[in-house]
Design a protein around this motif. Sequence first.
Motif, short mmCIF file in Angstrom:
data_model
loop_
_atom_site.label_atom_id
_atom_site.label_comp_id
_atom_site.label_asym_id
_atom_site.label_seq_id
_atom_site.Cartn_x
_atom_site.Cartn_y
_atom_site.Cartn_z
N ALA A 9 -8.57 6.24 9.97
CA ALA A 9 -7.47 5.25 9.59
C ALA A 9 -6.73 5.24 8.28
CB ALA A 9 -7.76 4.01 10.17
N LYS A 10 -7.57 5.14 7.32
CA LYS A 10 -7.11 5.29 6.02
C LYS A 10 -6.42 6.67 5.63
CE LYS A 10 -6.47 3.19 1.94
NZ LYS A 10 -5.67 2.21 1.78
N ALA A 11 -7.00 7.63 5.90
CA ALA A 11 -6.69 9.00 5.76
C ALA A 11 -5.36 9.09 6.49
CB ALA A 11 -7.70 9.90 6.07
N LEU A 12 -5.17 8.59 7.66
CA LEU A 12 -3.91 8.76 8.45
C LEU A 12 -2.67 7.97 7.57
CD1 LEU A 12 -2.03 9.40 10.84
CD2 LEU A 12 -2.95 7.17 11.80
N GLU A 13 -3.10 6.69 7.03
CA GLU A 13 -2.01 5.85 6.35
C GLU A 13 -1.45 6.60 5.13
OE1 GLU A 13 -1.48 1.25 4.46
OE2 GLU A 13 -3.25 2.01 5.44
N ILE A 14 -2.50 7.23 4.43
CA ILE A 14 -2.04 7.60 3.05
C ILE A 14 -1.36 9.14 3.35
CG2 ILE A 14 -3.02 8.97 0.88
CD1 ILE A 14 -5.21 7.02 0.97
N PHE A 31 -8.84 12.67 1.46
CA PHE A 31 -8.53 13.52 2.43
C PHE A 31 -7.08 13.21 2.88
CE2 PHE A 31 -8.01 14.90 6.83
CZ PHE A 31 -8.51 16.21 6.79
N GLY A 32 -6.67 11.99 2.82
CA GLY A 32 -5.21 11.83 3.11
C GLY A 32 -4.31 12.53 2.13
N TYR A 33 -4.54 12.48 1.03
CA TYR A 33 -3.64 13.32 -0.01
C TYR A 33 -3.89 14.62 0.10
CZ TYR A 33 -2.77 9.09 -2.89
OH TYR A 33 -2.10 7.68 -3.30
N TRP A 34 -5.04 15.20 0.39
CA TRP A 34 -5.08 16.68 0.44
C TRP A 34 -4.52 17.11 1.63
CZ3 TRP A 34 -9.74 19.70 2.92
CH2 TRP A 34 -9.69 20.96 2.54
N SER A 35 -4.71 16.64 2.72
CA SER A 35 -4.07 17.12 4.07
C SER A 35 -2.51 17.02 3.74
CB SER A 35 -4.54 16.27 5.23
OG SER A 35 -4.09 14.99 4.93
N ALA A 36 -1.92 15.82 3.25
CA ALA A 36 -0.65 15.95 2.93
C ALA A 36 -0.01 16.84 2.03
CB ALA A 36 -0.09 14.68 2.38
N LEU A 37 -0.71 17.54 0.89
CA LEU A 37 -0.30 18.25 0.12
C LEU A 37 -0.67 19.71 0.60
CD1 LEU A 37 -1.81 16.68 -2.99
CD2 LEU A 37 0.56 16.79 -2.49
N THR A 70 0.93 -1.13 0.01
CA THR A 70 -0.04 0.14 0.04
C THR A 70 0.86 1.23 0.08
OG1 THR A 70 -1.68 -1.26 1.13
CG2 THR A 70 -1.84 1.38 1.20
N ALA A 71 1.88 1.24 0.90
CA ALA A 71 2.85 2.52 0.93
C ALA A 71 3.71 2.57 -0.50
CB ALA A 71 3.87 1.91 1.84
N ILE A 72 3.88 1.65 -1.12
CA ILE A 72 4.46 1.90 -2.56
C ILE A 72 3.38 2.46 -3.38
CG2 ILE A 72 5.34 0.77 -4.67
CD1 ILE A 72 6.77 -1.10 -2.52
N LYS A 73 2.25 1.99 -3.29
CA LYS A 73 1.12 2.50 -4.56
C LYS A 73 0.82 3.88 -3.95
CE LYS A 73 -3.76 1.45 -5.37
NZ LYS A 73 -4.20 2.52 -4.99
N VAL A 74 0.79 4.09 -2.82
CA VAL A 74 0.59 5.57 -2.47
C VAL A 74 1.70 6.46 -2.79
CG1 VAL A 74 0.23 7.19 -0.35
CG2 VAL A 74 -1.00 5.07 -0.48
N GLY A 75 2.85 5.90 -2.49
CA GLY A 75 4.09 6.86 -2.94
C GLY A 75 4.17 7.18 -4.37
N LYS A 76 3.85 6.04 -5.34
CA LYS A 76 3.79 6.23 -6.57
C LYS A 76 2.73 7.17 -7.08
CE LYS A 76 5.88 1.97 -8.18
NZ LYS A 76 5.42 0.65 -8.87
N GLU A 77 1.53 7.28 -6.71
CA GLU A 77 0.34 7.91 -6.88
C GLU A 77 0.72 9.28 -6.52
OE1 GLU A 77 -2.86 6.02 -5.25
OE2 GLU A 77 -3.16 4.69 -6.89
#
Length: 328
Positions: free
Chosen positions: A202-207, A179-185, A81-88
């Motif tokens: 939880a999913k938002a936190l992970e991303i 939300f995970g992507y948006w907050s990180a950006l 999941t981490a690799i997938k999120v990192g690529k996206e």
Amino acid sequence: MNQPKTKNKLLSFFTNGKKIIFILLSLSCLIFTIDTPLALLLGILFSFIAGNPYPKSTKKITRYLLQLSIIGLGFGMDLVTAIKVGKEGLIFTIASICITLLIGITVGRLLHINKKIAFLIASGTAICGGSAIAAISPLIHADEEETTLSMATIFILNSIALFVFPVLGQIFHLTQEQFGYWSALAIHDTSSVVGAAQHYGAKALEIATMVKLERALWIIPLSFVTLIAFKEGKEDKGKKIKIPYFIFLFLLAIIANTYIPKYFPIFFQINHWLVGAAKKGLTLTLFFIGANLNLKSLKKVGIEPFLLGGILWVIISIVSLVVLQFFF
């Protein structure tokens, strides 16, 4: 004759009482289930009403506690999941960093803001808040006041973001992933990103954690570019670039969580405990961060630096939100 003694006794009583209450509030962040925005608010209110009795200690502890908490969160994440999120998130990260720096420098000139302050605020907004400012400031020969003003601007906006973003996420009906992507950006500092995402789910936190830490690694190339752009002479030679090494420990924690429990099932329980402890650590971190905000730092921030930080924040928030609505 006894008036000075009475004053000293009252002062001593107030100081000791303040310390006891501060310690009790700190312990409550670890013992009870307290939302991260509430922990930040408690810290801010305590600072404004009584003043932080341990400003130097909490500032130092905050740095290491945040890093340990993030490493602990890695024990609840999966490598695939981490690799997938990192690529996206990579394309969004690169684009947003470049756009933020360009807009920051341009708006800074239009508002006639000190060149170094404008660059520090833009860097903090583009990458990871106070950590980026701390890494970049010695490379551009920023003095203490320039660094403090930049950090205070970013810190105030971070505090606002922690309260506002989860509410906006609900208003715009954002999914956990969005939300995970948006907050990180769009949120500057790692602590506020993780705090807002943890409050959302939880999913938002992970991303959010994965994308934000990937973003933090861009301190390294930005530092090299900064050294070239702000080169002033021989004193720049041999200057060390601050690398956020704890991110690599975070990645090791993800790898350990992905593979070790398959062979040693007991690690499922251990990892669960580590993640729980990390979340408590993050809550305490945000309480300390709030306690380090004071009226003096608020007064120091002029309207122009705060306006620059606000403009950058709003632009990045809106643009990233619109883009994410199309892609996710």
